[in-house]
Scaffold this motif. Sequence first.
Motif, short mmCIF file in Angstrom:
data_model
loop_
_atom_site.label_atom_id
_atom_site.label_comp_id
_atom_site.label_asym_id
_atom_site.label_seq_id
_atom_site.Cartn_x
_atom_site.Cartn_y
_atom_site.Cartn_z
N GLY A 158 0.86 -1.17 0.00
CA GLY A 158 0.00 0.00 0.00
C GLY A 158 0.90 1.22 0.00
N TYR A 159 0.31 2.41 0.03
CA TYR A 159 1.15 3.60 0.02
C TYR A 159 0.43 4.78 0.65
CZ TYR A 159 -1.60 5.30 -4.00
OH TYR A 159 -2.62 5.72 -4.82
N GLY A 160 1.21 5.79 1.01
CA GLY A 160 0.62 6.98 1.61
C GLY A 160 1.63 8.12 1.62
N ALA A 161 1.14 9.31 1.84
CA ALA A 161 1.98 10.51 1.86
C ALA A 161 2.14 11.03 3.28
CB ALA A 161 1.38 11.61 0.99
N ASN A 162 3.29 11.60 3.57
CA ASN A 162 3.51 12.31 4.83
C ASN A 162 3.02 13.74 4.61
OD1 ASN A 162 4.83 10.15 6.25
ND2 ASN A 162 6.57 10.48 4.90
N TRP A 267 -0.24 11.91 8.89
CA TRP A 267 -0.77 10.96 7.92
C TRP A 267 -2.27 11.18 7.75
CZ3 TRP A 267 1.69 6.57 11.25
CH2 TRP A 267 3.06 6.53 11.01
N GLN A 268 -2.79 10.77 6.61
CA GLN A 268 -4.22 10.93 6.34
C GLN A 268 -5.06 10.23 7.39
OE1 GLN A 268 -5.85 12.76 3.77
NE2 GLN A 268 -7.56 12.32 5.13
N VAL A 269 -4.64 9.04 7.81
CA VAL A 269 -5.44 8.29 8.78
C VAL A 269 -5.54 9.04 10.11
CG1 VAL A 269 -3.53 6.90 9.71
CG2 VAL A 269 -5.87 6.00 9.73
N ILE A 270 -4.51 9.79 10.48
CA ILE A 270 -4.55 10.57 11.72
C ILE A 270 -5.61 11.67 11.59
CG2 ILE A 270 -3.23 12.14 13.20
CD1 ILE A 270 -0.75 10.48 12.56
N THR A 291 7.28 13.58 1.20
CA THR A 291 7.77 12.22 1.28
C THR A 291 6.59 11.29 1.53
OG1 THR A 291 8.20 12.39 3.66
CG2 THR A 291 10.02 12.96 2.17
N GLY A 292 6.82 10.02 1.47
CA GLY A 292 5.74 9.07 1.71
C GLY A 292 6.31 7.66 1.75
N TRP A 293 5.44 6.67 1.79
CA TRP A 293 5.90 5.30 1.87
C TRP A 293 5.13 4.40 0.91
CZ3 TRP A 293 2.46 7.27 5.42
CH2 TRP A 293 1.26 6.56 5.59
N SER A 294 5.78 3.39 0.45
CA SER A 294 5.18 2.29 -0.28
C SER A 294 5.92 1.04 0.14
CB SER A 294 5.29 2.49 -1.80
OG SER A 294 4.85 1.35 -2.50
N ASP A 295 5.32 0.25 1.01
CA ASP A 295 5.98 -0.93 1.55
C ASP A 295 5.98 -2.07 0.53
OD1 ASP A 295 6.35 0.49 3.84
OD2 ASP A 295 4.76 -0.49 4.97
N THR A 296 6.94 -2.95 0.68
CA THR A 296 7.14 -4.03 -0.28
C THR A 296 7.20 -5.39 0.42
OG1 THR A 296 8.45 -2.54 -1.68
CG2 THR A 296 8.65 -4.91 -2.11
N TRP A 297 6.43 -6.35 -0.08
CA TRP A 297 6.53 -7.72 0.41
C TRP A 297 7.71 -8.38 -0.29
CZ3 TRP A 297 4.10 -9.22 4.59
CH2 TRP A 297 2.89 -8.60 4.95
N MET A 298 8.69 -8.85 0.48
CA MET A 298 9.91 -9.43 -0.07
C MET A 298 10.09 -10.85 0.46
SD MET A 298 12.31 -6.02 0.42
CE MET A 298 13.28 -6.18 -1.09
N ILE A 299 10.80 -11.66 -0.32
CA ILE A 299 11.04 -13.07 0.04
C ILE A 299 12.51 -13.26 0.44
CG2 ILE A 299 11.06 -15.45 -0.79
CD1 ILE A 299 8.74 -14.78 -2.59
#
Length: 393
Positions: A158-162, A267-270, A291-299
């Motif tokens: 998912g992703y979001g902005a600061n 954050w938007q959720v706050i 800035t923001g985040w986009s987390d990654t599922w890694m193996i």
Amino acid sequence: MKRIPHTARRGAVVGLAIASVALLTACGTSSGSGDSGGEAATELGDYEGQVSILAWPGYVEDGSNDPAVDWVTPFVDETGCKVTTKTFGTSDEALNLMKTGDYDVVSASGDASLRLVAAGDVAPVNTDLIPNYEGIYPFLKDQAWNSVDGVSYGVPHGYGANLLMYNTEEFPTAPTSWDVVFDKASENAGKVTAYDSPIYIADAAVYLMAHEPDLGIENPYALDEEQLAAAVDLLKVQRESIGEYWSDYLKEIQAFTTGDSVVGTSWQVIENVLEGEGAATDVVLPEEGATGWSDTWMIASEAKNPNCAYAWLDYIASPEANAAATSYFGEAPSSDAACDYREDCEAYHAGDADYASQIWYWSTPIEKCLDGRTDVTCTDYAAWTAAWQEIKG
């Protein structure tokens, strides 16, 4: 960086219409990452019956925290891959835990992903073996925080902005620039707040990109020594006006509720929680970008259960599961299809490519400049960590 699950739903119900997992077609024995010297799998074999996942709190919910919140059980029922989960509070903690070799999968933020790659702890991912990868937003794929030299190392979550949060009584006209927390921070001395992490240095760099172009900053995560020094100097001045650095979102909610904070990173959720409580706050994406985040599922490169690991990456990218997980955490999903199972995608600007283009997603600072420069050496995350300690004193 510390991230807290955004579980303050205030009575909101998370929709969990989880569909069946599309079984990955495979034959023969697994050539998973652990068997191929760190190379991507070329085919998948039988599920091993288990998978060990290292994740941010709120990313792998099986109903044990809240019976109504469970997207793990449908995965287990469909694949037979029993899920064991360990949560972590910071990216540094995740890095250390991955070195134990005990985990098949990790949810990595951008300030950790390239460090995991450089350490050889994660393997390239063959996205052809992940059917749901096709539906993920193009602007999240093949990016500096999840790929190296055109090779994918994971699946976007998912992703979001600061964002810039402000008290609407103190700012009757919405601010349009980050200058209210930098050059004009002294106007609200003691009531300015900022995110407590070395990665916040990138926020200062984003501001300097717009206001001091002579520094030549092209990417806020690619700072040479001179550029890093400029960001540090700006943050040291800001430090004089900071009332509190935050990493626990509940503390920021409280600070804006009481008026101890009136402007700062959020954050938007706050804002969603504060709005639900009738607080005099709002958020904006300033003209400089954010800035923001986009987390990654890694193996893991030595994953003991690579087939179940691939099954998880495909499942968590499916519209229903991704909608449930990102909604619970409080971020935009990774695909338009996920929005069929959420009612708040508009608030998170999900799928808005123009909005997303204004976000500089967290990426690990490394000596090889992420902006493509080869005539200088850039500062790495260790240098940023030392600088952050200097800034805070």
